[in-house]
Design a protein around this motif. Structure first.
Motif, PDB file in Angstrom:
ATOM      1  N   TRP A  18       4.765  -2.017 -12.684  1.00 15.42           N
ATOM      2  CA  TRP A  18       4.121  -2.056 -11.370  1.00 15.42           C
ATOM      3  C   TRP A  18       4.369  -0.728 -10.662  1.00 15.42           C
ATOM      4  O   TRP A  18       5.507  -0.322 -10.470  1.00 15.42           O
ATOM      5  CB  TRP A  18       4.671  -3.217 -10.539  1.00 15.42           C
ATOM      6  N   MET A  19       3.291  -0.045 -10.302  1.00 11.90           N
ATOM      7  CA  MET A  19       3.352   1.228  -9.582  1.00 11.90           C
ATOM      8  C   MET A  19       4.199   2.273 -10.327  1.00 11.90           C
ATOM      9  O   MET A  19       4.841   3.130  -9.715  1.00 11.90           O
ATOM     10  CB  MET A  19       3.921   1.036  -8.164  1.00 11.90           C
ATOM     11  N   ILE A  27      -5.461  -7.917 -12.667  1.00 11.52           N
ATOM     12  CA  ILE A  27      -4.508  -7.768 -13.768  1.00 11.52           C
ATOM     13  C   ILE A  27      -4.611  -8.989 -14.683  1.00 11.52           C
ATOM     14  O   ILE A  27      -4.383 -10.117 -14.238  1.00 11.52           O
ATOM     15  CB  ILE A  27      -3.063  -7.635 -13.234  1.00 11.52           C
ATOM     16  N   TRP A  74      -4.327  -8.064  -7.986  1.00 10.89           N
ATOM     17  CA  TRP A  74      -5.386  -7.066  -8.059  1.00 10.89           C
ATOM     18  C   TRP A  74      -4.817  -5.716  -7.640  1.00 10.89           C
ATOM     19  O   TRP A  74      -3.992  -5.638  -6.730  1.00 10.89           O
ATOM     20  CB  TRP A  74      -6.541  -7.411  -7.118  1.00 10.89           C
ATOM     21  N   ASN A  75      -5.263  -4.658  -8.289  1.00 12.66           N
ATOM     22  CA  ASN A  75      -4.910  -3.296  -7.892  1.00 12.66           C
ATOM     23  C   ASN A  75      -6.158  -2.589  -7.371  1.00 12.66           C
ATOM     24  O   ASN A  75      -7.270  -2.815  -7.862  1.00 12.66           O
ATOM     25  CB  ASN A  75      -4.348  -2.511  -9.082  1.00 12.66           C
ATOM     26  N   TYR A  76      -5.959  -1.711  -6.392  1.00  9.89           N
ATOM     27  CA  TYR A  76      -7.062  -0.921  -5.846  1.00  9.89           C
ATOM     28  C   TYR A  76      -6.745   0.558  -5.980  1.00  9.89           C
ATOM     29  O   TYR A  76      -5.671   1.023  -5.581  1.00  9.89           O
ATOM     30  CB  TYR A  76      -7.278  -1.262  -4.370  1.00  9.89           C
ATOM     31  N   LYS A  83      -1.386  -9.605  -4.033  1.00  8.13           N
ATOM     32  CA  LYS A  83      -0.971 -10.783  -4.786  1.00  8.13           C
ATOM     33  C   LYS A  83      -1.310 -12.034  -3.987  1.00  8.13           C
ATOM     34  O   LYS A  83      -0.968 -12.135  -2.799  1.00  8.13           O
ATOM     35  CB  LYS A  83       0.535 -10.766  -5.059  1.00  8.13           C
ATOM     36  N   THR A  85      -1.746  -2.975  -4.010  1.00 10.06           N
ATOM     37  CA  THR A  85      -1.649  -4.165  -4.848  1.00 10.06           C
ATOM     38  C   THR A  85      -1.719  -5.399  -3.970  1.00 10.06           C
ATOM     39  O   THR A  85      -1.002  -5.495  -2.975  1.00 10.06           O
ATOM     40  CB  THR A  85      -0.325  -4.182  -5.646  1.00 10.06           C
ATOM     41  N   LYS A 143       0.844  -1.199   0.000  1.00 12.59           N
ATOM     42  CA  LYS A 143       0.000   0.000   0.000  1.00 12.59           C
ATOM     43  C   LYS A 143       0.874   1.242   0.000  1.00 12.59           C
ATOM     44  O   LYS A 143       1.872   1.310   0.727  1.00 12.59           O
ATOM     45  CB  LYS A 143      -0.905   0.004   1.231  1.00 12.59           C
ATOM     46  N   ASN A 169       4.459  -6.365 -13.124  1.00 17.13           N
ATOM     47  CA  ASN A 169       3.517  -7.219 -12.406  1.00 17.13           C
ATOM     48  C   ASN A 169       4.027  -8.650 -12.376  1.00 17.13           C
ATOM     49  O   ASN A 169       3.847  -9.375 -11.398  1.00 17.13           O
ATOM     50  CB  ASN A 169       2.149  -7.161 -13.086  1.00 17.13           C
ATOM     51  N   ILE A 184      -3.494   3.667  -2.696  1.00 18.44           N
ATOM     52  CA  ILE A 184      -3.342   2.786  -3.856  1.00 18.44           C
ATOM     53  C   ILE A 184      -2.630   1.522  -3.387  1.00 18.44           C
ATOM     54  O   ILE A 184      -1.624   1.589  -2.676  1.00 18.44           O
ATOM     55  CB  ILE A 184      -2.535   3.475  -4.979  1.00 18.44           C
TER      56      ILE A 184
END
Length: 211
Positions: free
Chosen positions: A76-77, A67, A55-57, A49, A47, A35, A83, A45
């Motif tokens: 990623w980010m 994803i 999943w991303n929020y 795993k 992720t 986070k 990812n 924001i």
């Protein structure tokens, strides 16, 4: 097997440089949640795993996105990590066959060089990964990632080892793409705790939203 970490990630590209402070939780290598804490505009924001799923929020629109396989090589980010890097962390031993390809002195240090080749049936990106390990501490020094043509695609350098909870770990990771050597992503671990008690539903879509 559980851990909690606070880290800083600095991304340098030709167009910009940005820094993010993050908090991360993990259980084994199969489950992790990361986070963003800072900057304020990106706070929340996250992720998640679980095994090979990501999943991303995005809190601003309160949306969770899974994803798809076609996006695994996406950034990623906004970093040079992908990812796929998150997913393959948990399946490395299943996907690659590794063996010591060199043992001896380099630059005054005794090292082991480990070459990892993908198994025939493995769906992996890299044609080969070569990792150099310090023989005394058994900590990684750097890793070279080769594409399918045998060219170095990127370099990951490990440094600044520190002790956390009785374990010595590298706390500075610098990833540099070979085709853009002036760019890089640096991850600095500020704090790591091991064997922490984590909420039962942390690694879930609910935990992703509420963490």
């Amino acid at each position: 097997k559980s851990s909690r970490a606070r880290m800083t990630m600095v991304v340098k590209t030709a167009r910009y440089e940005r820094s993010m402070t993050m908090e991360a939780w993990s259980e084994g290598s199969e489950k992790s949640l990361v986070k963003i804490l800072e900057p304020k505009k990106d706070r929340g924001i996250a992720t998640l795993k679980v095994d090979r799923n990501i999943w991303n929020y995005l809190p601003k629109i309160n949306r969770v996105t899974k994803i798809p396989p076609s996006m695994m090589m996406g950034s990623w980010m906004g970093s040079h990590f992908t990812n796929d890097d998150l997913v393959k962390e948990s399946s490395y031993e299943d996907d690659y066959t590794s063996q010591i390809s060199f043992e001896g002195e380099r630059n005054g240090h005794r090292v082991y060089e480990v070459t990892s080749l993908p198994k025939p049936e493995a769906a992996v990106v890299w044609g080969k990964v070569v990792t150099v390990i310090d023989a005394a501490s058994l900590l990684p020094l750097h890793a070279l990632y080769y594409d399918e043509r045998g060219q170095v695609a990127r370099t990951l350098v490990f440094g600044e080892p520190r002790r956390f909870g009785g374990r010595e770990l590298p706390t500075r990771l610098v990833l540099t793409p070979a085709d853009k050597p002036e760019e890089s992503t640096t991850v600095i671990y500020d704090a790591i705790q091991f064997d922490v008690r984590l909420p039962a539903d942390l690694f879930s879509l609910r935990g992703l939203r509420e963490s």
